[in-house]
Design a protein around this motif. Structure first.
Motif, short mmCIF file in Angstrom:
data_model
loop_
_atom_site.label_atom_id
_atom_site.label_comp_id
_atom_site.label_asym_id
_atom_site.label_seq_id
_atom_site.Cartn_x
_atom_site.Cartn_y
_atom_site.Cartn_z
N LEU A 299 0.82 -1.20 0.00
CA LEU A 299 0.00 0.00 0.00
C LEU A 299 0.86 1.26 0.00
CD1 LEU A 299 -2.78 1.36 0.21
CD2 LEU A 299 -2.59 1.16 2.71
N ARG A 300 1.88 1.26 0.85
CA ARG A 300 2.75 2.45 0.94
C ARG A 300 3.44 2.72 -0.39
NH1 ARG A 300 4.12 6.64 0.80
NH2 ARG A 300 5.62 7.84 2.06
N THR A 301 3.87 1.68 -1.07
CA THR A 301 4.54 1.86 -2.36
C THR A 301 3.56 2.37 -3.41
OG1 THR A 301 6.07 0.06 -1.77
CG2 THR A 301 5.99 0.73 -4.08
N ALA A 302 2.32 1.86 -3.38
CA ALA A 302 1.30 2.34 -4.32
C ALA A 302 1.00 3.82 -4.07
CB ALA A 302 0.03 1.50 -4.19
N GLU A 303 0.97 4.22 -2.81
CA GLU A 303 0.75 5.63 -2.49
C GLU A 303 1.91 6.49 -2.98
OE1 GLU A 303 -2.05 5.12 1.50
OE2 GLU A 303 0.12 4.99 1.69
N TYR A 304 3.12 5.98 -2.85
CA TYR A 304 4.28 6.72 -3.34
C TYR A 304 4.24 6.87 -4.86
CZ TYR A 304 9.12 8.29 -3.75
OH TYR A 304 10.25 9.02 -4.02
N LEU A 305 3.75 5.83 -5.55
CA LEU A 305 3.64 5.88 -7.01
C LEU A 305 2.72 7.03 -7.44
CD1 LEU A 305 4.19 4.54 -9.83
CD2 LEU A 305 2.05 3.27 -9.45
N SER A 306 1.69 7.32 -6.65
CA SER A 306 0.76 8.41 -7.00
C SER A 306 1.53 9.71 -7.15
CB SER A 306 -0.30 8.55 -5.91
OG SER A 306 -1.03 7.36 -5.74
N ALA A 307 2.35 10.04 -6.17
CA ALA A 307 3.14 11.27 -6.22
C ALA A 307 4.27 11.16 -7.24
CB ALA A 307 3.71 11.57 -4.84
N TYR A 308 4.90 10.02 -7.30
CA TYR A 308 6.04 9.80 -8.20
C TYR A 308 5.62 10.01 -9.66
CZ TYR A 308 10.36 7.42 -9.79
OH TYR A 308 11.58 7.11 -10.36
N GLY A 309 4.47 9.43 -10.04
CA GLY A 309 4.00 9.57 -11.42
C GLY A 309 3.68 11.00 -11.78
N MET A 310 3.13 11.75 -10.83
CA MET A 310 2.78 13.15 -11.09
C MET A 310 4.04 13.97 -11.37
SD MET A 310 0.08 15.28 -11.21
CE MET A 310 -1.25 14.64 -10.18
N VAL A 311 5.06 13.82 -10.53
CA VAL A 311 6.28 14.59 -10.73
C VAL A 311 7.04 14.11 -11.96
CG1 VAL A 311 8.48 15.28 -9.70
CG2 VAL A 311 6.44 15.09 -8.26
N TYR A 312 7.04 12.81 -12.20
CA TYR A 312 7.71 12.26 -13.38
C TYR A 312 7.18 12.90 -14.66
CZ TYR A 312 9.40 8.84 -16.79
OH TYR A 312 10.00 8.23 -17.88
N HIS A 313 5.88 13.20 -14.68
CA HIS A 313 5.27 13.73 -15.89
C HIS A 313 5.65 15.17 -16.18
CE1 HIS A 313 2.82 10.11 -16.30
NE2 HIS A 313 2.52 10.55 -17.50
#
Length: 461
Positions: free
Chosen positions: A289-303
């Motif tokens: 769950l924690r990694t999935a939550e991190y992906l939310s922010a990670y994907g936004m900044v990556y874009h």
């Protein structure tokens, strides 16, 4: 002249129907007059989850008439939207005769845009009964906002950037510089708004960034029966796993052609229907769950990598959407913007380039702090789209959706054609000669199979 419209939105989270009454003046200012929400009944939510599975097998929307769940679900849903609108009007105290129209998005059941479909035929499916909604509220309804864009080569999404530009113009009058709008809904999207010249602003580019709430919400529903990780309480006991983050980034959002959505160039849009669950059974649930939550922010900044190199990256990031209420995701986003968070080795060059383009210490803050309700931002988009339909103004551009030409979205119905309505007076005033739909559909015109039923201009063939 001031135009008052209502926007109604129900997102993919299926948690509530949101409605907002907004006023728009000739100088481009928008003001919210009242807002109201009604929770999704659990039975309706379950019906939609099943219906979304059913429509995957439809060859065309002709099969909707053969699915007993379809008509039942659409009617119940439309009555929910009507209850929300009527509750909003009662709360506001505004005379219904002063409201020009309801901007009705409908419930998205499937979205298969060009960026995902590849060589297959794209489509988009939002459902709802506009005639019933008009009858139950006594207010004209403007609806089916995505079809015109998709029929003319666009993604049909995101529709936020032009509304974001309207807000940006108001904020820039207060000497606030260029900034980004970051929507943390079931699917995330971003719009970068900055100065075009000394007099104007422009939504330079906007696109979907892929899953945001979707993966964390899916995991916690399946494992704990909770709708979401309230305040990040469950995720806070886990840790971010680089190997799992890599797997989620590479496998969670794959197009019909097998491409990683995160790596696809804009314009692009996405839909939960083709998101994939990624789970590592060797790790604890909290770690997943924690990694999935991190992906939310990670994907936004990556874009941010897709912002044109000639465009300065903003220093202010306005947050709206339920996902940002999770403090873990918000902190991750701020840390990633500040270069103080985990970056996968294969992405170090991408993030290094982003950091060199951030000319000031970036700041993330809720849109509410600047006078615009983040909770009702998406509903307001469709109040704005209804206003733009009246004015015959485009709401999607080639640089936001990839459409061939700037597009005006939507068609409309009247509650009772024998009565005068403010909407028809406004349409005449602004020289908009469009006519109400005689036989409104229960689904969007660009739904699956539209290529066989409609011409490229949306007319029956």
């Amino acid at each position: 002249m001031i135009i008052q419209t209502i926007g109604v939105m129900t997102g993919n989270s299926l948690d509530a129907a949101d409605a907002v009454l907004s006023s728009f003046d000739q100088d481009g200012n928008v003001r919210d007059l009242a807002a109201f929400s009604v929770p999704y009944p659990s039975e309706l939510r379950e019906c939609f989850l099943q219906l979304k599975e059913n429509v995957k097998s439809y060859a065309s929307m002709k099969e909707a008439d053969l699915d007993p769940l379809f008509a039942k679900t659409v009617e119940t849903y439309t009555r929910l939207a009507a209850d929300t609108v009527n509750g909003l009007v009662e709360k506001s105290g505004v005379d219904k005769r002063e409201i020009a129209a309801i901007g009705f998005h409908g419930q998205t059941c499937d979205h298969y845009p060009p960026s995902v479909a590849g060589n297959a035929e794209p489509y988009t499916l939002q459902v709802g009964n506009p005639k019933l909604l008009a009858s139950l509220t006594g207010i004209p309804v403007i609806y089916d906002f995505r079809s015109d864009d998709l029929m003319n080569g666009g993604e049909g999404a995101p529709l936020a950037p032009l509304h974001n530009r309207r807000i940006a113009q108001m904020m820039m009058r207060k000497k606030i510089d260029a900034f980004a709008f970051c929507n943390g809904g079931n699917t995330g999207n971003i719009a970068i708004v900055g100065y075009e010249n000394a007099q104007n602003t422009s939504a330079v580019i906007g696109w979907d960034v892929g899953p945001f709430n979707h993966l964390p919400d899916l995991l916690i529903r399946e494992h704990l029966g909770q709708p979401f990780d309230k305040d990040g309480m469950v995720g806070s006991s886990g840790k971010i796993c680089p190997k799992l983050l890599r797997q989620m980034f590479n496998e969670a959002a794959i197009t019909a052609e097998g491409k990683n959505f995160y790596l696809c160039q804009p314009p692009k849009s996405s839909d939960p229907h083709w998101y994939r669950k990624v789970y590592d059974n060797s790790r604890s649930f909290a770690d997943n769950l924690r990694t999935a939550e991190y992906l939310s922010a990670y994907g936004m900044v990556y874009h941010l990598r897709y912002v044109p190199s000639a465009q300065q990256l903003p220093s202010l990031y306005l947050l709206f959407g339920g996902g940002w209420k999770n403090p873990l995701i918000r902190n991750d986003f701020e840390n990633l913007l500040g270069g103080k968070a985990l970056i996968l080795p294969e992405h170090e060059a991408v993030f290094a380039d982003i950091y060199t383009r951030l000319l000031a210490s970036p700041k993330a803050d809720f849109a509410d702090r600047f006078g615009f309700s983040g909770e009702y931002m998406e509903a307001r988009i469709f109040a704005d789209m209804a206003c733009c339909k009246i004015l015959n103004r485009p709401f999607s551009l080639p640089e936001t959706t990839g459409c061939r030409l700037p597009m005006v979205g939507g068609v409309y119905v009247l509650p009772d054609v024998d009565k005068p309505y403010l909407l028809t007076e406004l349409l005449r005033h602004f020289g908009n000669l469009s006519q109400p739909e005689k036989y409104p559909l229960l689904w969007s015109r660009a739904a699956k199979g539209w290529q066989q039923s409609f011409s490229a201009t949306g007319e029956n063939v």
